[in-house]
Design a protein around this motif. Structure first.
Motif, PDB file in Angstrom:
ATOM      1  N   SER A  82       3.855   2.334   1.219  1.00 44.82           N
ATOM      2  CA  SER A  82       4.825   1.489   1.927  1.00 44.82           C
ATOM      3  C   SER A  82       4.121   0.557   2.900  1.00 44.82           C
ATOM      4  O   SER A  82       4.464  -0.628   3.008  1.00 44.82           O
ATOM      5  CB  SER A  82       5.838   2.368   2.666  1.00 44.82           C
ATOM      6  OG  SER A  82       6.637   3.086   1.751  1.00 44.82           O
ATOM      7  N   GLU A 136       3.984  -3.628   2.819  1.00 49.47           N
ATOM      8  CA  GLU A 136       4.311  -4.462   3.965  1.00 49.47           C
ATOM      9  C   GLU A 136       3.170  -5.434   4.270  1.00 49.47           C
ATOM     10  O   GLU A 136       3.399  -6.598   4.608  1.00 49.47           O
ATOM     11  CB  GLU A 136       4.606  -3.580   5.172  1.00 49.47           C
ATOM     12  CG  GLU A 136       5.902  -2.787   5.034  1.00 49.47           C
ATOM     13  CD  GLU A 136       6.088  -1.773   6.145  1.00 49.47           C
ATOM     14  OE1 GLU A 136       5.190  -1.662   7.012  1.00 49.47           O
ATOM     15  OE2 GLU A 136       7.139  -1.088   6.157  1.00 49.47           O
ATOM     16  N   TYR A 172      10.763   4.755  -6.202  1.00 49.67           N
ATOM     17  CA  TYR A 172       9.606   4.131  -5.541  1.00 49.67           C
ATOM     18  C   TYR A 172       9.773   2.619  -5.510  1.00 49.67           C
ATOM     19  O   TYR A 172       9.532   1.960  -4.485  1.00 49.67           O
ATOM     20  CB  TYR A 172       8.321   4.518  -6.289  1.00 49.67           C
ATOM     21  CG  TYR A 172       7.109   3.665  -5.950  1.00 49.67           C
ATOM     22  CD1 TYR A 172       6.423   3.844  -4.756  1.00 49.67           C
ATOM     23  CD2 TYR A 172       6.664   2.689  -6.838  1.00 49.67           C
ATOM     24  CE1 TYR A 172       5.310   3.064  -4.452  1.00 49.67           C
ATOM     25  CE2 TYR A 172       5.568   1.899  -6.548  1.00 49.67           C
ATOM     26  CZ  TYR A 172       4.880   2.101  -5.348  1.00 49.67           C
ATOM     27  OH  TYR A 172       3.787   1.314  -5.056  1.00 49.67           O
ATOM     28  N   GLU A 224      12.544   1.523  -3.014  1.00 53.14           N
ATOM     29  CA  GLU A 224      12.056   1.577  -1.633  1.00 53.14           C
ATOM     30  C   GLU A 224      11.119   0.415  -1.351  1.00 53.14           C
ATOM     31  O   GLU A 224      11.120  -0.147  -0.247  1.00 53.14           O
ATOM     32  CB  GLU A 224      11.346   2.913  -1.394  1.00 53.14           C
ATOM     33  CG  GLU A 224      10.706   3.045  -0.010  1.00 53.14           C
ATOM     34  CD  GLU A 224      11.696   2.901   1.149  1.00 53.14           C
ATOM     35  OE1 GLU A 224      11.241   2.537   2.263  1.00 53.14           O
ATOM     36  OE2 GLU A 224      12.910   3.142   0.948  1.00 53.14           O
ATOM     37  N   ALA A 225      10.328   0.023  -2.353  1.00 48.46           N
ATOM     38  CA  ALA A 225       9.438  -1.132  -2.182  1.00 48.46           C
ATOM     39  C   ALA A 225      10.245  -2.404  -1.922  1.00 48.46           C
ATOM     40  O   ALA A 225       9.855  -3.241  -1.091  1.00 48.46           O
ATOM     41  CB  ALA A 225       8.557  -1.298  -3.417  1.00 48.46           C
ATOM     42  N   ARG A 251      11.293  -2.399   1.632  1.00 50.18           N
ATOM     43  CA  ARG A 251      10.149  -2.681   2.522  1.00 50.18           C
ATOM     44  C   ARG A 251       9.852  -4.178   2.561  1.00 50.18           C
ATOM     45  O   ARG A 251       9.614  -4.749   3.622  1.00 50.18           O
ATOM     46  CB  ARG A 251       8.916  -1.921   2.036  1.00 50.18           C
ATOM     47  CG  ARG A 251       8.992  -0.417   2.209  1.00 50.18           C
ATOM     48  CD  ARG A 251       8.813  -0.019   3.647  1.00 50.18           C
ATOM     49  NE  ARG A 251       8.915   1.427   3.820  1.00 50.18           N
ATOM     50  CZ  ARG A 251       8.590   2.068   4.929  1.00 50.18           C
ATOM     51  NH1 ARG A 251       8.127   1.398   5.977  1.00 50.18           N
ATOM     52  NH2 ARG A 251       8.734   3.373   5.018  1.00 50.18           N
TER      53      ARG A 251
END
Length: 469
Positions: free
Chosen positions: A117, A121, A149, A152-153, A156
């Protein structure tokens, strides 16, 4: 009401398309070609048989006629804007063994990576500092990079802001096919376009190039856009990897796919991508292309796609050389990647040697690409207004077909361009960019639109950001 689809058979009539090409070769003449080009200038698209005839053109004068017509169609629909984005690779693990791709699982020489993560970023921040506002996020198909995954990316990337408070405004997605429920989850993350390429529509050759792994299922991949649209995805992007089969067959098959989506969902693809095979480490077929496509044929096929699907965006990657890309901008391409890297972590840590998917042909930075676009009179656009105003899918096409979308796209493109010039460009680029903006605004024939555009540009000049309507 959507009708059930039989997923055990292909909607691509392989043998029929090859036969159409054979018949078109017998019917071809320069006179027939010019009659078809005259029809294309009506901006209504072309039939399979008309496209099959255009694909037979070999003489320079005929090809130049196709390019000239495509240039007129592109100018009529898209004007001078050119949308810019960057690919963001977050992992290069893959369980497939595609023989043309460096990410294939049997490539033991590739340095593998799965970004954390924090690393995602960092990559996002590096792109923002260059001036990017749109990304295409990609990953290989592997159990180490499950859908959660990836979701969530996305979160982010959207959460990151640079020192000016700028953030990524649109994430397009290119990942392996999902089921309908998976696409619903993807839709919930506020993505833009979902892209997935069939690679080749020739089912017999497809099996040869995709020997093992989930991707070996031709029909699962072929019906991916049906599931995506059933799952609520408004904009989808299709494409092939030119070089795996006869390019003439692939162009016809792309058109069949577009027609299939139009007939079933009332809206065809938002974009078509046109990559060619490029050398890739650990992928022997990439240096022995089965069906090579020359630069001349490549220009021809891009132009024909523009004529056949006038309202569909055409995406060109940095696989191609700087000079060829600059030329193709005039013949149909409407979206381009710039300053690209195809290995995870490469934007924030350029010295790290994680494996790339393929070799790049255009190594220029984002600003260098923008500078060249300005010299050619194009509007480098980072606009995302349509997506956030809900002008997507069928609604977008309803505006595009009567020519109304330019009333939004040109001003919004200019606003995002001015924002880039003020916040990220070097003084020479900014100076000539401002001159171009002044010239283009002065040429807007609609006085009300000209005034509205000038007002929006003034807001940007005064420090307001993310101006669009």
């Amino acid at each position: 009401m959507l009708t059930p689809q039989t997923k055990t058979t292909s909607f691509i009539p392989r043998d029929e398309l090859y036969n159409r090409l054979d018949e078109a070769q017998k019917k071809f003449s320069s006179q027939k070609l010019r009659e078809i080009l005259h029809e294309a200038l009506k901006l209504k698209g072309l039939s399979l048989d008309q496209v099959a005839i255009l694909l037979q053109a070999e003489e320079e004068k005929d090809i130049q006629a196709i390019l000239a017509a495509a240039s007129q169609v592109k100018e009529a629909i898209y004007g001078r804007r050119m949308v810019l984005f960057a690919p963001l690779y977050i992992a290069n693990y893959c369980s497939n063994n595609c023989v043309y791709c460096a990410f294939r699982k049997d490539n033991t020489t590739l340095a593998r990576a799965r970004l954390s993560s924090k690393e995602i970023e960092e990559e996002t921040l590096a792109l923002l500092r260059e001036g990017h506002k749109r990304v295409l996020m990609l990953t290989g198909e592997d159990e180490r990079t499950p859908l959660e995954y990836f979701l969530e990316a996305i979160r982010r990337v959207y959460s990151v802001k640079d020192e000016r408070g700028a953030s990524i405004r649109r994430i397009n997605v290119e990942i392996a096919p999902l089921d309908v429920e998976g696409f619903r989850k993807l839709k919930a993350e506020k993505i833009g376009t979902y892209a997935c390429f069939q690679e080749t529509y020739d089912e017999k050759l497809y099996t040869k190039y995709h020997p093992v792994g989930p991707k070996s299922d031709y029909l699962w991949r072929l019906y991916v856009m049906d599931r995506a649209m059933e799952g609520g995805i408004d904009d989808v992007g299709i494409g092939v990897l030119f070089g795996l089969a006869d390019y003439r067959f692939e162009v016809l098959a792309l058109l069949v796919h577009a027609n299939h989506l139009e007939e079933r969902f009332g809206c065809g693809p938002h974009t078509v991508s046109v990559p060619r095979i490029e050398p890739a480490d650990g992928a022997p077929l990439s240096t022995r292309v089965p069906f090579p496509v020359s630069d001349q044929d490549f220009k021809k096929l891009v132009a024909i796609i523009r004529l056949a699907l006038p309202y569909t965006g055409i995406i060109l990657s940095t696989r191609e050389s700087e000079s060829l890309r600059q030329e193709l901008f005039h013949y149909g391409v409407s979206q381009i990647s710039a300053g690209s890297r195809t290995n995870p972590g490469a934007y924030s840590h350029p010295g790290e040697k994680t494996g790339s998917q393929f070799s790049l042909g255009d190594h220029r930075s984002l600003e260098e690409v923008i500078s060249a676009l300005i010299d050619d009179g194009f509007i480098p656009s980072f606009c995302t207004g349509c997506y956030r105003k809900g002008r997507v899918g069928q609604d977008f096409m309803d505006l595009a077909k009567p020519g109304l979308i330019q009333k939004f796209c040109m001003p919004n493109g200019l606003f995002s361009f001015r924002e880039y010039l003020d916040d990220y460009a070097s003084p020479p680029t900014r100076e000539k960019g401002l001159r171009l903006i002044e010239k283009l605004v002065s040429e807007i024939p609609d006085r009300a639109l000209q005034k509205k555009t000038s007002m929006g540009l003034a807001e940007v000049a005064e420090g307001k950001r993310d101006v669009y309507y």
